[in-house]
Scaffold this active site. Structure first.
Site, mmCIF file in Angstrom:
data_model
loop_
_atom_site.group_PDB
_atom_site.id
_atom_site.type_symbol
_atom_site.label_atom_id
_atom_site.label_comp_id
_atom_site.label_asym_id
_atom_site.label_seq_id
_atom_site.Cartn_x
_atom_site.Cartn_y
_atom_site.Cartn_z
ATOM 1 N N GLU A 153 11.738 -19.108 -8.975
ATOM 2 C CA GLU A 153 12.028 -18.533 -10.302
ATOM 3 C C GLU A 153 11.250 -17.234 -10.442
ATOM 4 O OE1 GLU A 153 10.272 -20.073 -13.800
ATOM 5 O OE2 GLU A 153 8.416 -20.652 -12.814
ATOM 6 N N ASN A 155 9.050 -15.383 -13.344
ATOM 7 C CA ASN A 155 8.437 -15.547 -14.667
ATOM 8 C C ASN A 155 8.209 -14.191 -15.309
ATOM 9 O OD1 ASN A 155 7.785 -18.555 -14.762
ATOM 10 N ND2 ASN A 155 6.909 -17.957 -12.795
ATOM 11 N N SER A 160 0.610 -17.261 -15.411
ATOM 12 C CA SER A 160 -0.779 -17.698 -15.376
ATOM 13 C C SER A 160 -1.451 -17.325 -14.060
ATOM 14 C CB SER A 160 -0.859 -19.200 -15.616
ATOM 15 O OG SER A 160 -0.028 -19.850 -14.702
ATOM 16 N N LYS A 318 16.106 -19.341 -16.739
ATOM 17 C CA LYS A 318 16.760 -19.872 -15.534
ATOM 18 C C LYS A 318 18.259 -19.598 -15.547
ATOM 19 C CE LYS A 318 12.794 -22.306 -14.743
ATOM 20 N NZ LYS A 318 11.704 -22.091 -15.670
ATOM 21 N N GLY A 377 6.610 -23.702 -17.793
ATOM 22 C CA GLY A 377 5.308 -24.357 -17.854
ATOM 23 C C GLY A 377 5.186 -25.611 -17.020
ATOM 24 N N ARG A 459 0.043 -21.831 -4.654
ATOM 25 C CA ARG A 459 -0.215 -23.145 -5.247
ATOM 26 C C ARG A 459 0.235 -24.220 -4.273
ATOM 27 N NH1 ARG A 459 2.860 -22.506 -10.703
ATOM 28 N NH2 ARG A 459 4.136 -21.351 -9.227
HETATM 29 P P1 ADP Z 1 8.675 -23.674 -14.487
HETATM 30 O O1 ADP Z 1 9.160 -22.459 -15.191
HETATM 31 O O2 ADP Z 1 8.510 -24.844 -15.378
HETATM 32 O O3 ADP Z 1 7.469 -23.403 -13.636
HETATM 33 P P2 ADP Z 1 10.088 -23.918 -11.946
HETATM 34 O O4 ADP Z 1 11.470 -23.482 -11.711
HETATM 35 O O5 ADP Z 1 9.027 -23.077 -11.348
HETATM 36 O O6 ADP Z 1 9.879 -24.102 -13.509
HETATM 37 O O7 ADP Z 1 9.936 -25.396 -11.426
HETATM 38 C C1 ADP Z 1 8.696 -26.094 -11.475
HETATM 39 C C2 ADP Z 1 8.309 -26.604 -10.095
HETATM 40 O O8 ADP Z 1 9.341 -27.416 -9.563
HETATM 41 C C3 ADP Z 1 8.093 -25.512 -9.069
HETATM 42 O O9 ADP Z 1 6.781 -25.015 -9.120
HETATM 43 C C4 ADP Z 1 8.397 -26.240 -7.762
HETATM 44 O O10 ADP Z 1 7.270 -26.970 -7.325
HETATM 45 C C5 ADP Z 1 9.470 -27.220 -8.168
HETATM 46 N N1 ADP Z 1 10.816 -26.642 -7.894
HETATM 47 C C6 ADP Z 1 11.531 -25.853 -8.710
HETATM 48 N N2 ADP Z 1 12.697 -25.484 -8.154
HETATM 49 C C7 ADP Z 1 12.722 -26.051 -6.937
HETATM 50 C C8 ADP Z 1 13.670 -26.050 -5.859
HETATM 51 N N3 ADP Z 1 14.832 -25.401 -5.946
HETATM 52 N N4 ADP Z 1 13.349 -26.745 -4.749
HETATM 53 C C9 ADP Z 1 12.196 -27.430 -4.654
HETATM 54 N N5 ADP Z 1 11.266 -27.480 -5.627
HETATM 55 C C10 ADP Z 1 11.514 -26.799 -6.763
HETATM 56 MG MG MG Z 2 8.382 -20.518 -15.044
HETATM 57 MG MG MG Z 3 7.367 -22.159 -12.025
#
Ligand code: ADP
Ligand code: MG
Ligand code: MG
Length: 483
Positions: A153, A155, A160, A318, A377, A459
């Site tokens: 994604e 941000n 943070s 998203k 988050g 991370r």
């Molecule tokens: P947020 O905005 O809540 O951080 P994310 O899209 O980053 O949302 O999703 C949160 C977590 O979920 C990511 O840090 C990752 O660990 C896991 N994640 C998100 N999308 C994927 C994906 N396509 N494949 C595997 N893990 C994912």
């Molecule tokens: Mg995010």
């Molecule tokens: Mg994220």
């Protein structure tokens, strides 16, 4: 293991053969180092730790050693950061694209709908943001099978760890300086990481563009913030290096103390605000009453530089990420064909839920997909069998609730052994990592003042956990060792 570019990625140290006494010594040194250098967060077990600085601190969760990461992929992630910055800026200017893309989501997602209402009001007012500041973080995982660096994604609000990420790189460098010889590791392979100063520079330059020496930077904060030291590190750099003062206000305080002066200046408790830096306001829980929404609207209407503006905020949802991945959409916003190709290569499969073929495939193989609502988050996504159950429920209901979500290809990064240190205790586990690259963008009218990558955050989380947030308690802070 061979990657596409022929770079070998293997575990940094022999985790089975490693001397237990050496590990304990390193953990001890790392804990001392963290306490002395401010690699800390508020300790949730101590009552006032989220409100009063200096009360109830605990070291931030960290990985004992940096994780191996191929240099070519790191370089690629840095290289695309300015292109993503430019993309967000271009998208933010296309109000119709944002409104149209989110129009179905708006019907079923109250939070996104409120953000869109503010955005609509700004369009009606013909509000123009001449000075635009973006402090972004684009997150990636390296897909083990394809060896592709795929974006999780982008941000655009409240990214943070610009402060703590630099400290983790320094911690690892310091450990490798002392123990690298035993481990066969060279501290110079940890890339320099200067996010805190680069972000401070961007805030300072935005402040300069605003051009009112009496005005200050306002950090919009949550009433309780256990990650406050990350924010304080940034504000300290802003003060010490650029002599720019920052104040901290909650949305409720801004509602109570804020006013819009006749010339458009935002004044909070009698203080003119040059730049608004949001470290709150990204989640529905940040708006428990109408007061917080009033504050958000008030700020948006003002002349202050908003980081982010409502348009930048929406451009980071998203749903917009999914729309941008559709054929011929990047071409609407970017001119350079090579840039477009570079970004597209980072896109994982992304689908909207009105695509029945993909829904059926996801019901068959839910393990290959992640279902995501328009939230930030951490802790909000849906995985595994829950994907199947939710998709079937949405199909049965036949409502428009599906528009709240997108579907994403699940990325499977390499699993490797790691030492995770949390609350003074080190344990070994199988883990996966997610790389974030920070980017800053600042322009005033036609003049682009900054467009750059600014550093990184790694991370690492135990591989059995789906989600990855550090603040949400799933992951630890880490850095990288280039291979
Ligand atoms: P947020 O905005 O809540 O951080 P994310 O899209 O980053 O949302 O999703 C949160 C977590 O979920 C990511 O840090 C990752 O660990 C896991 N994640 C998100 N999308 C994927 C994906 N396509 N494949 C595997 N893990 C994912
Ligand atoms: Mg995010
Ligand atoms: Mg994220």
């Amino acid at each position: 293991m061979e990657t596409q570019a022929g770079i070998v990625s293997k575990p940094l140290v022999d985790f089975h053969g490693i001397d237990e006494e050496l590990v304990q010594k390193m953990v001890h040194d790392a804990l001392v180092w963290s306490s002395l250098h401010g690699l800390v967060v508020g300790d949730k077990n101590v009552q006032r730790s989220g409100k009063v600085p200096g009360v109830g601190m605990v070291h931030a969760p960290f990985a004992l050693l940096p994780v191996a990461f191929p240099e070519n992929h790191f370089k690629l992630a840095c290289e695309v950061a300015p292109i993503f910055n430019q993309l967000i800026d271009r998208v933010s200017l296309d109000g119709k694209f944002l409104q149209d893309s989110l129009s179905r989501t708006k019907k079923v997602d109250v939070f996104t709908s409120r953000l869109l209402d503010i955005h609509s009001k700004m369009l009606e007012m013909n509000k123009i943001e001449e000075i635009r500041l973006g402090l972004h973080r684009s997150d990636y995982m390296l897909d083990e099978q394809t060896k592709l660096l795929l974006q999780i994604e982008l941000n655009t609000i409240s990214c943070s760890f610009p402060g703590l990420s630099c400290l983790v790189s320094e911690l690892h460098r310091s450990l490798l300086k002392h123990y690298g010889e035993y481990l066969g590791l060279d501290s110079k392979r940890i890339p320099s990481n200067n996010t805190v100063n680069r972000f401070a520079e961007a805030l300072a330059k935005a402040w300069t563009e605003y051009n009112n020496p009496r005005a200050v930077v306002m950090v919009v904060v949550q009433p309780e913030e256990h990650n406050m030291y990350d924010q304080h590190l940034l504000c300290a750099a802003l003060k010490e290096k650029y002599n720019v003062k920052a104040i901290r206000k909650t949305l409720a305080e801004i509602d109570a103390e804020g006013e819009l002066l006749s010339d458009g200046t935002l004044s909070v408790a009698g203080q003119a605000i040059a730049v608004i830096y949001f470290r709150s306001g990204y989640a529905p829980t940040d708006y428990p009453s109408e007061a917080e929404w009033r504050a958000r609207l008030l700020m948006e209407q003002s002349l202050a530089v908003k980081c982010p503006s409502i348009s930048y905020h929406l451009a980071g949802t998203k749903k917009i990420q999914q729309e941008l991945a559709q054929p011929n959409v990047l071409e609407r916003f970017l001119d350079d064909k090579e840039d477009i190709a570079k970004l597209r290569k980072c896109f994982a499969g992304l689908w909207s839920l009105d695509d029945t073929d993909i829904i059926n495939r996801a019901i068959e193989r839910p393990d290959l997909f992640v279902m995501k609502p328009q939230r930030e988050g951490g802790g909000n996504n849906i995985y595994g069998d829950d994907v199947k159950q939710n998709l079937k429920r949405l199909q049965r209901d036949g409502t428009e609730e599906d528009a709240a979500f997108i579907l994403m290809q699940r990325i499977f990064p390499t699993v490797s052994s790691t030492f995770l240190v949390r609350n003074g205790i080190c344990h070994k586990d199988r883990a996966v990592s997610e790389l974030g690259v920070y980017g800053a963008y600042l322009r005033n009218k036609d003049k682009v003042i900054i467009n750059d990558q600014c550093g990184y955050l790694m991370r690492t989380k135990v591989s059995s956990s789906n989600e990855g947030g550090v603040a949400a308690g799933f992951a630890v802070l880490d850095s990288i060792y280039l291979t």
